[in-house]
Design a protein around this motif. Structure first.
Motif, mmCIF file in Angstrom:
data_model
loop_
_atom_site.group_PDB
_atom_site.id
_atom_site.type_symbol
_atom_site.label_atom_id
_atom_site.label_comp_id
_atom_site.label_asym_id
_atom_site.label_seq_id
_atom_site.Cartn_x
_atom_site.Cartn_y
_atom_site.Cartn_z
ATOM 1 N N ILE A 11 22.568 31.191 28.260
ATOM 2 C CA ILE A 11 23.081 32.516 28.587
ATOM 3 C C ILE A 11 24.213 32.835 27.621
ATOM 4 O O ILE A 11 25.107 32.014 27.396
ATOM 5 C CB ILE A 11 23.611 32.558 30.035
ATOM 6 C CG1 ILE A 11 22.471 32.323 31.025
ATOM 7 C CG2 ILE A 11 24.316 33.884 30.314
ATOM 8 C CD1 ILE A 11 22.932 32.206 32.462
ATOM 9 N N ILE A 12 24.189 34.041 27.062
ATOM 10 C CA ILE A 12 25.292 34.524 26.236
ATOM 11 C C ILE A 12 26.135 35.451 27.105
ATOM 12 O O ILE A 12 25.610 36.376 27.722
ATOM 13 C CB ILE A 12 24.781 35.269 24.988
ATOM 14 C CG1 ILE A 12 23.966 34.312 24.114
ATOM 15 C CG2 ILE A 12 25.943 35.880 24.207
ATOM 16 C CD1 ILE A 12 23.258 34.987 22.950
ATOM 17 N N CYS A 13 27.431 35.190 27.148
ATOM 18 C CA CYS A 13 28.315 35.985 28.003
ATOM 19 C C CYS A 13 29.265 36.829 27.163
ATOM 20 O O CYS A 13 29.515 36.534 25.999
ATOM 21 C CB CYS A 13 29.093 35.076 28.944
ATOM 22 S SG CYS A 13 30.150 33.878 28.113
ATOM 23 N N SER A 14 29.816 37.876 27.770
ATOM 24 C CA SER A 14 30.757 38.742 27.053
ATOM 25 C C SER A 14 32.199 38.268 27.210
ATOM 26 O O SER A 14 33.019 38.510 26.332
ATOM 27 C CB SER A 14 30.639 40.182 27.547
ATOM 28 O OG SER A 14 31.009 40.268 28.914
ATOM 29 N N ASN A 15 32.512 37.593 28.321
ATOM 30 C CA ASN A 15 33.862 37.089 28.566
ATOM 31 C C ASN A 15 33.726 35.625 28.974
ATOM 32 O O ASN A 15 33.402 35.322 30.123
ATOM 33 C CB ASN A 15 34.541 37.915 29.663
ATOM 34 C CG ASN A 15 35.955 37.462 29.942
ATOM 35 O OD1 ASN A 15 36.258 36.268 30.010
ATOM 36 N ND2 ASN A 15 36.844 38.425 30.128
ATOM 37 N N TYR A 36 34.249 24.290 21.212
ATOM 38 C CA TYR A 36 34.509 25.520 20.459
ATOM 39 C C TYR A 36 33.997 25.301 19.047
ATOM 40 O O TYR A 36 34.358 24.335 18.382
ATOM 41 C CB TYR A 36 35.997 25.867 20.429
ATOM 42 C CG TYR A 36 36.270 27.101 19.607
ATOM 43 C CD1 TYR A 36 35.919 28.359 20.086
ATOM 44 C CD2 TYR A 36 36.849 27.008 18.348
ATOM 45 C CE1 TYR A 36 36.143 29.500 19.326
ATOM 46 C CE2 TYR A 36 37.087 28.141 17.586
ATOM 47 C CZ TYR A 36 36.725 29.386 18.082
ATOM 48 O OH TYR A 36 36.940 30.519 17.323
ATOM 49 N N ARG A 37 33.126 26.203 18.600
ATOM 50 C CA ARG A 37 32.546 26.106 17.262
ATOM 51 C C ARG A 37 33.218 27.142 16.368
ATOM 52 O O ARG A 37 32.848 28.315 16.389
ATOM 53 C CB ARG A 37 31.038 26.297 17.341
ATOM 54 C CG ARG A 37 30.416 25.248 18.273
ATOM 55 C CD ARG A 37 28.978 25.435 18.554
ATOM 56 N NE ARG A 37 28.679 26.777 19.041
ATOM 57 C CZ ARG A 37 27.457 27.252 19.170
ATOM 58 N NH1 ARG A 37 26.419 26.504 18.867
ATOM 59 N NH2 ARG A 37 27.252 28.469 19.612
ATOM 60 N N LYS A 38 34.226 26.682 15.624
ATOM 61 C CA LYS A 38 35.067 27.580 14.820
ATOM 62 C C LYS A 38 34.257 28.412 13.838
ATOM 63 O O LYS A 38 34.514 29.599 13.655
ATOM 64 C CB LYS A 38 36.133 26.764 14.087
ATOM 65 C CG LYS A 38 37.132 27.607 13.356
ATOM 66 C CD LYS A 38 38.218 26.761 12.716
ATOM 67 C CE LYS A 38 39.207 27.671 12.003
ATOM 68 N NZ LYS A 38 40.279 26.908 11.395
ATOM 69 N N GLU A 39 33.268 27.800 13.198
ATOM 70 C CA GLU A 39 32.474 28.506 12.182
ATOM 71 C C GLU A 39 31.702 29.690 12.767
ATOM 72 O O GLU A 39 31.339 30.620 12.054
ATOM 73 C CB GLU A 39 31.513 27.545 11.470
ATOM 74 C CG GLU A 39 30.337 27.048 12.308
ATOM 75 C CD GLU A 39 30.657 25.923 13.288
ATOM 76 O OE1 GLU A 39 29.725 25.496 13.995
ATOM 77 O OE2 GLU A 39 31.818 25.472 13.376
ATOM 78 N N ARG A 40 31.456 29.673 14.070
ATOM 79 C CA ARG A 40 30.735 30.775 14.732
ATOM 80 C C ARG A 40 31.647 31.597 15.634
ATOM 81 O O ARG A 40 31.179 32.536 16.264
ATOM 82 C CB ARG A 40 29.600 30.219 15.585
ATOM 83 C CG ARG A 40 28.521 29.545 14.798
ATOM 84 C CD ARG A 40 27.431 29.085 15.720
ATOM 85 N NE ARG A 40 26.379 28.416 14.982
ATOM 86 C CZ ARG A 40 25.226 28.088 15.492
ATOM 87 N NH1 ARG A 40 24.966 28.345 16.750
ATOM 88 N NH2 ARG A 40 24.320 27.489 14.768
ATOM 89 N N PHE A 60 29.818 34.724 21.982
ATOM 90 C CA PHE A 60 29.737 35.168 20.594
ATOM 91 C C PHE A 60 30.526 36.463 20.483
ATOM 92 O O PHE A 60 30.584 37.234 21.452
ATOM 93 C CB PHE A 60 28.284 35.427 20.167
ATOM 94 C CG PHE A 60 27.454 34.189 20.036
ATOM 95 C CD1 PHE A 60 27.628 33.316 18.968
ATOM 96 C CD2 PHE A 60 26.494 33.879 20.980
ATOM 97 C CE1 PHE A 60 26.868 32.169 18.849
ATOM 98 C CE2 PHE A 60 25.721 32.730 20.868
ATOM 99 C CZ PHE A 60 25.907 31.878 19.795
ATOM 100 N N PRO A 61 31.104 36.745 19.330
ATOM 101 C CA PRO A 61 31.814 38.011 19.171
ATOM 102 C C PRO A 61 30.847 39.199 19.288
ATOM 103 O O PRO A 61 29.798 39.207 18.654
ATOM 104 C CB PRO A 61 32.398 37.936 17.759
ATOM 105 C CG PRO A 61 32.341 36.493 17.376
ATOM 106 C CD PRO A 61 31.200 35.898 18.146
ATOM 107 N N ASN A 62 31.154 40.143 20.146
ATOM 108 C CA ASN A 62 30.426 41.405 20.279
ATOM 109 C C ASN A 62 28.917 41.261 20.513
ATOM 110 O O ASN A 62 28.124 41.863 19.788
ATOM 111 C CB ASN A 62 30.676 42.279 19.050
ATOM 112 C CG ASN A 62 32.143 42.503 18.806
ATOM 113 O OD1 ASN A 62 32.874 42.868 19.722
ATOM 114 N ND2 ASN A 62 32.595 42.244 17.595
ATOM 115 N N PRO A 63 28.492 40.519 21.523
ATOM 116 C CA PRO A 63 27.049 40.441 21.784
ATOM 117 C C PRO A 63 26.548 41.775 22.341
ATOM 118 O O PRO A 63 27.283 42.491 23.026
ATOM 119 C CB PRO A 63 26.945 39.349 22.854
ATOM 120 C CG PRO A 63 28.254 39.411 23.573
ATOM 121 C CD PRO A 63 29.269 39.770 22.513
#
Length: 128
Positions: A11-15, A36-40, A60-63
């Motif tokens: 699941i990809i979440c916004s917060n 935490y995956r810094k590169e992503r 992820f930033p701005n899904p």
């Protein structure tokens, strides 16, 4: 048979913090690993569901938002097996989570209902 079971659902979440609190503190899933995956610029949280299944929570930033509820192509909903649906519904309600009325599956005669995660992902409770 080629497939023996479902290993995990992602699941990809916004917060991330809000979703982590929902799945861990409210639903009671056990944390297996968090990274935490810094590169992503992304978190990945592995959660245990019972003895054999996992849920992966990603940020992820701005899904993009989910297209509709729940009839978009793709995953319709995620269902969790529970022993006592009334008890789980009560706990969710105590946390301010809206739960639909409990219904009975006309084919299996089992009770089920729906609620949503913080991003509106449809989740089902299915009583065994």
């Amino acid at each position: 048979m080629l497939l023996s079971s479902i290993h995990h659902v992602a699941i990809i979440c916004s917060n991330y913090e809000k979703s982590k609190q929902f799945y861990v503190d409210i639903l009671g899933l056990e944390v297996i690993h968090e990274e935490y995956r810094k590169e992503r610029d992304s978190y990945k949280l592995d959660l245990r569901i019972g003895d054999h299944s996992q849920l992966e929570l990603f940020s992820f930033p701005n899904p993009p938002k989910r297209p509709s509820y729940p009839e978009a192509c793709g995953l319709r909903h995620l269902a969790f097996r529970v022993d006592d649906i009334q008890q789980v519904c009560q706990k969710l309600t105590e946390h301010g989570i809206e739960v639909e009325s409990i219904r009975v599956d006309p084919i299996t005669n089992k009770r089920y209902t729906f609620f949503q995660d913080p991003d509106g992902l449809p989740l089902e409770l299915y009583e065994e």
